[in-house]
Motif scaffolding. Structure first.
Motif, short mmCIF file in Angstrom:
data_model
loop_
_atom_site.label_atom_id
_atom_site.label_comp_id
_atom_site.label_asym_id
_atom_site.label_seq_id
_atom_site.Cartn_x
_atom_site.Cartn_y
_atom_site.Cartn_z
N ALA A 22 79.44 111.85 26.10
CA ALA A 22 78.80 110.54 25.60
C ALA A 22 78.96 109.63 26.77
O ALA A 22 78.49 108.60 26.54
N ILE A 23 79.75 109.89 27.92
CA ILE A 23 79.85 108.77 29.13
C ILE A 23 78.60 109.17 30.02
O ILE A 23 78.34 110.05 30.35
N PRO A 24 78.08 108.13 30.16
CA PRO A 24 76.80 107.90 30.97
C PRO A 24 77.24 108.51 32.54
O PRO A 24 76.14 109.23 32.97
N GLU A 25 78.32 108.20 33.04
CA GLU A 25 78.62 108.58 34.41
C GLU A 25 79.97 108.28 34.45
O GLU A 25 80.66 107.47 34.01
N PHE A 26 80.75 109.45 35.14
CA PHE A 26 82.03 109.21 35.62
C PHE A 26 82.30 110.10 36.84
O PHE A 26 81.67 111.13 36.92
N ILE A 27 83.34 109.84 37.69
CA ILE A 27 83.47 110.42 38.85
C ILE A 27 84.89 110.94 38.92
O ILE A 27 85.72 110.08 38.53
N ALA A 28 85.11 112.01 38.89
CA ALA A 28 86.47 112.79 39.11
C ALA A 28 86.65 113.23 40.41
O ALA A 28 85.84 113.59 41.09
N ALA A 29 87.96 113.36 40.86
CA ALA A 29 88.34 113.72 42.32
C ALA A 29 89.60 114.52 41.98
O ALA A 29 90.54 114.34 41.11
N ARG A 30 89.91 115.66 42.79
CA ARG A 30 90.81 116.71 42.74
C ARG A 30 91.16 116.83 44.19
O ARG A 30 90.45 116.91 45.04
N PRO A 31 92.54 116.84 44.44
CA PRO A 31 92.92 117.22 45.63
C PRO A 31 92.48 118.71 46.03
O PRO A 31 92.72 119.70 45.32
N ASP A 32 92.04 118.85 47.39
CA ASP A 32 91.65 120.25 47.85
C ASP A 32 92.53 121.26 48.30
O ASP A 32 92.24 122.23 48.65
N GLY A 33 93.92 120.79 48.37
CA GLY A 33 95.00 121.48 48.90
C GLY A 33 95.11 121.53 50.52
O GLY A 33 96.19 121.85 50.72
N SER A 34 94.35 120.55 50.99
CA SER A 34 94.49 120.72 52.38
C SER A 34 94.51 119.04 53.01
O SER A 34 94.08 118.78 54.12
N GLY A 35 95.02 118.26 52.15
CA GLY A 35 94.87 116.84 52.28
C GLY A 35 93.55 116.03 52.08
O GLY A 35 93.80 115.03 52.30
N GLY A 36 92.59 116.84 51.75
CA GLY A 36 91.36 116.24 51.18
C GLY A 36 91.08 116.05 49.81
O GLY A 36 91.93 116.47 48.84
N PHE A 80 84.91 116.38 44.92
CA PHE A 80 84.49 115.32 43.98
C PHE A 80 83.58 115.87 43.19
O PHE A 80 82.64 116.87 43.61
N ALA A 81 83.33 115.13 41.72
CA ALA A 81 82.37 115.55 40.91
C ALA A 81 81.77 114.33 40.14
O ALA A 81 82.45 113.35 39.78
N GLY A 106 80.94 117.25 45.81
CA GLY A 106 81.03 117.25 47.19
C GLY A 106 82.70 117.16 47.47
O GLY A 106 83.41 117.02 46.66
N GLY A 107 82.73 116.64 48.88
CA GLY A 107 84.26 116.48 49.24
C GLY A 107 84.45 115.80 50.48
O GLY A 107 83.60 115.50 51.24
N ALA A 108 85.82 115.22 50.54
CA ALA A 108 85.96 114.63 51.85
C ALA A 108 87.27 115.31 52.48
O ALA A 108 88.39 115.42 51.70
N ARG A 109 87.13 115.74 53.67
CA ARG A 109 88.27 116.51 54.52
C ARG A 109 89.25 115.54 54.70
O ARG A 109 89.19 114.33 54.41
N ARG A 110 90.50 115.81 54.94
CA ARG A 110 91.77 115.11 55.37
C ARG A 110 91.21 114.29 56.66
O ARG A 110 90.84 114.46 57.48
N GLY A 111 91.55 112.98 56.60
CA GLY A 111 91.21 112.00 57.46
C GLY A 111 89.90 111.33 57.33
O GLY A 111 89.74 110.46 57.92
N VAL A 112 89.00 111.78 56.36
CA VAL A 112 87.65 111.03 56.01
C VAL A 112 87.69 110.03 54.82
O VAL A 112 88.44 110.28 53.79
N ALA A 113 87.47 109.08 54.95
CA ALA A 113 87.42 107.92 53.86
C ALA A 113 86.78 108.50 52.77
O ALA A 113 85.66 109.04 53.00
N PRO A 114 87.24 108.42 51.60
CA PRO A 114 86.97 108.91 50.32
C PRO A 114 85.67 108.35 49.71
O PRO A 114 84.63 109.02 49.35
N MET A 115 85.77 106.78 49.59
CA MET A 115 84.93 106.12 48.98
C MET A 115 83.45 106.18 49.42
O MET A 115 82.50 106.34 48.74
N PRO A 116 83.17 106.24 50.90
CA PRO A 116 81.96 106.31 51.01
C PRO A 116 81.30 107.53 50.98
O PRO A 116 80.08 107.63 50.54
N VAL A 117 81.97 108.77 50.95
CA VAL A 117 81.56 109.95 50.62
C VAL A 117 81.04 109.91 49.09
O VAL A 117 80.13 110.45 48.68
N VAL A 118 81.97 109.33 48.27
CA VAL A 118 81.45 109.19 46.81
C VAL A 118 80.47 108.12 46.58
O VAL A 118 79.38 108.77 45.81
#
Length: 577
Positions: free
Chosen positions: A462-476, A479-480, A491-503
């Motif tokens: 029922a949710i039009p859109e949601f964004i979920a994130a999980r740790p990748d095990g390496s500090g990054g 995203f879904a 997609g994903g953001a590696r450790r040290g990469v700002a996550p929100m621009p990737v989102v």
């Protein structure tokens, strides 16, 4: 022979491509002494194990075990282990968890034993008896390896004592567990020295060298050579470019490589490997994307070697028919407000039977006109289980409350039907009608599981859109982007990469979802279920939600504790608020 079929081109793989180098594998070489030869009937009297890696000793494990029964005289004569020796030894319930911890401390562990089916059979029986889940470890049998490596002239016998003498083992086997395990270590090292010059340099190659690997499997191992060590989906293709098999992997190269080793024992898949000429792949950002893409590829190609490919999105639903006096119908295409999904028609039918016990919906299949019905009441009317609308004894307005009760139950607005069913269950148990109580309990459990599953999936879809994130095990982060129950971007953001621009980039590039009919807005139930399972894992965070994620106040979730008891086979109802 078909001369037109393309032949696989042999490819010389690098050591890295072949898989896990043998010097990186942790071998736990074990031996057991027992009261006899029947796992589950006889029991263990002694553990012995040696842990090695790269030829270095990492640890030893050895102890006598109190079998809590007598030891046959012939076993005492063979092993020298007497009842007096084990009287004060720890019991199996103490030793087994310690051994499992010793043996499973490394992800690259391989259990090794001489005549491994004997020892592994006893360990699995002991694990089942004590309630431990048997770990998924590779097992190597030095008897089988010796028969593959040595000729009959060189080794007429593959008994441990004969091989230890042949290779000059430092320890002589004597039917005591730790000494026999140490002797097996020397035999293992000698056998590995023999297969090295034959091109066996990795664990996968070692398992592939065993007799169970067909020539067709071994000859196709080059198909895994160009695959990346990344998550994704792989597709085996046949001579006419048809898709034979679709699967997922967290490491594509390693997973596909396993199809060409002894670890692959399924006859159906072996046939597929022999027929395949190419392996295509789709790299994915993380395992969720791979799982969703697999479902979609199964639906698109229906590969004949996937067992679930014939109906990859098949689910069963309970819905009301569209007529003046609606009745329950089990269907595969749900309408709005349908109950489900169920994994089989049988489980859906159990839920229908439970509903009929609690809500007075008619059970006949005839179409009843809104005015002047001319039918005759059936036996259910005589039993006061139907108001006989077929005979004009009930108007559509009189019948409507039953329809609304079902809709309220499915939506999670009213769970009084569940309470009524549980009261009936209590009556059956109190009056000692245990067989009827068991059947009634199973019906309620089937209904509650369908309600709970459906309410959870519907809430997500029922949710039009949601964004979920999980740790990748390496500090990054992984995203879904999910829109109405479908994975729209990953997609994903590696450790040290700002996550929100990737989102934000993932949101801009996400698929547009066209809504369909039904409680899941047209999304396949299995895809919604896979996404929900990923989101519900510990550590997952919701980055942004377009609308609140709502669960019904009187939904089936409040009955999960009862359901757990029912699943454990308990009868009766202790009540719940």
């Amino acid at each position: 022979m078909n001369q037109d079929r393309p032949r696989a081109i042999p490819v010389q793989l690098s050591l890295e491509q072949l898989g896990t180098p043998l010097h990186e594998v942790t071998f736990v070489v074990l031996d057991l002494e027992t009261t006899g030869g029947r796992p589950g009937t006889d029991t263990i009297t002694e553990f012995g194990a040696v842990k090695i890696r790269g030829g270095q000793l990492l640890g030893e494990f050895g102890t006598l075990v109190d079998p809590e029964r007598g030891i046959p005289p012939e076993v005492v004569a063979l092993t020298g282990i007497t009842e007096a020796m084990v009287r004060d030894a720890p019991k199996l319930a103490e030793v087994l968890p310690a051994f499992l911890e010793f043996a499973t401390g490394d992800a690259k562990t391989v259990l090794v034993a001489h005549n491994a089916p004997f020892d592994i059979g006893f360990l699995k029986a002991a694990s089942a008896q004590l309630g431990y889940e048997w770990p998924k470890l590779q097992v190597l049998c030095t008897v089988r390896l010796a028969r593959r490596v040595l000729s009959r002239e060189e080794a007429p016998s593959c008994r441990l004592s004969a091989l230890a003498a042949l290779f000059g083992a430092a320890v002589t086997p004597n039917h005591r567990a730790l000494d026999d395990a140490k002797a097996t270590v020397d035999v293992l090292h000698a056998l590995l020295e023999r297969v090295g010059p034959l091109g066996v340099h990795s664990l996968e190659e070692l398992l592939g060298y065993l007799p169970e690997v067909t020539a067709a499997q071994r000859g196709k191992r080059g198909l895994a050579g160009g695959l990346p060590e990344r998550p994704g989906v792989y597709l085996f293709r046949g001579p006419s470019e048809e898709v034979l098999y679709v699967g997922t992997a967290t490491n594509l190269r390693r997973r596909v490589g396993q199809y060409f080793t002894a670890g692959e024992t399924r006859a159906r898949v072996r046939d597929m490997v022999a027929f395949a000429v190419r392996v295509d792949h789709v790299e994915c950002a993380h395992p969720l994307e791979a799982a969703v893409r697999e479902l979609r590829l199964l639906a698109a190609h229906r590969p004949r070697y996937n067992r679930r490919s014939t109906q990859p999105h098949r689910a069963w639903w309970i819905t009301l028919t569209d007529e003046p006096f609606p009745r329950l119908s089990v269907v595969t295409t749900p309408r709005e407000g349908a109950l489900g999904p169920f994994t089989s028609r049988n489980t859906a039918t159990l839920a229908v039977e439970a509903i009929h016990e609690a809500i007075p919906l008619r059970q006949c299949n005839q179409r009843i006109p809104a005015r002047n019905p001319q039918g005759r009441p059936c036996v259910l009317a005589d039993l006061d289980r139907c108001a006989a609308p077929c005979a004009g004894h009930q108007s559509p307005a009189d019948y409507a409350p039953a329809v609304e009760a079902l809709r309220a139950l499915v939506a999670g607005h009213d769970d009084n039907p569940v309470r009524l069913l549980l009261d009936q269950l209590g009556t059956f148990a109190t009056t000692e009608r245990f067989e009827q109580a068991g059947l009634h309990r199973d019906r309620i459990a089937g209904l509650l599981k369908g309600l709970d599953r459906g309410q959870r999936l519907t809430a997500l879809a029922a949710i039009p859109e949601f964004i979920a994130a999980r740790p990748d095990g390496s500090g990054g982060w992984q995203f879904a982007i999910v829109r109405h129950g479908r994975l729209a971007s990953a997609g994903g953001a590696r450790r040290g990469v700002a996550p929100m621009p990737v989102v934000e980039a993932l949101v801009l590039g996400a698929e547009t979802v066209l809504l369909g009919a039904g409680p899941l807005f047209g999304a396949p139930a299995e895809e919604v279920r896979v996404i929900l399972r990923w989101v519900e894992q510990p550590g997952t965070r919701l980055v942004r939600v377009a609308e609140p994620w709502r669960s019904p106040a009187r939904g089936a979730a409040r009955w999960r504790e009862w359901l757990e008891r029912a699943e454990a086979g308990r009868q009766g109802y202790a009540g719940a608020d």
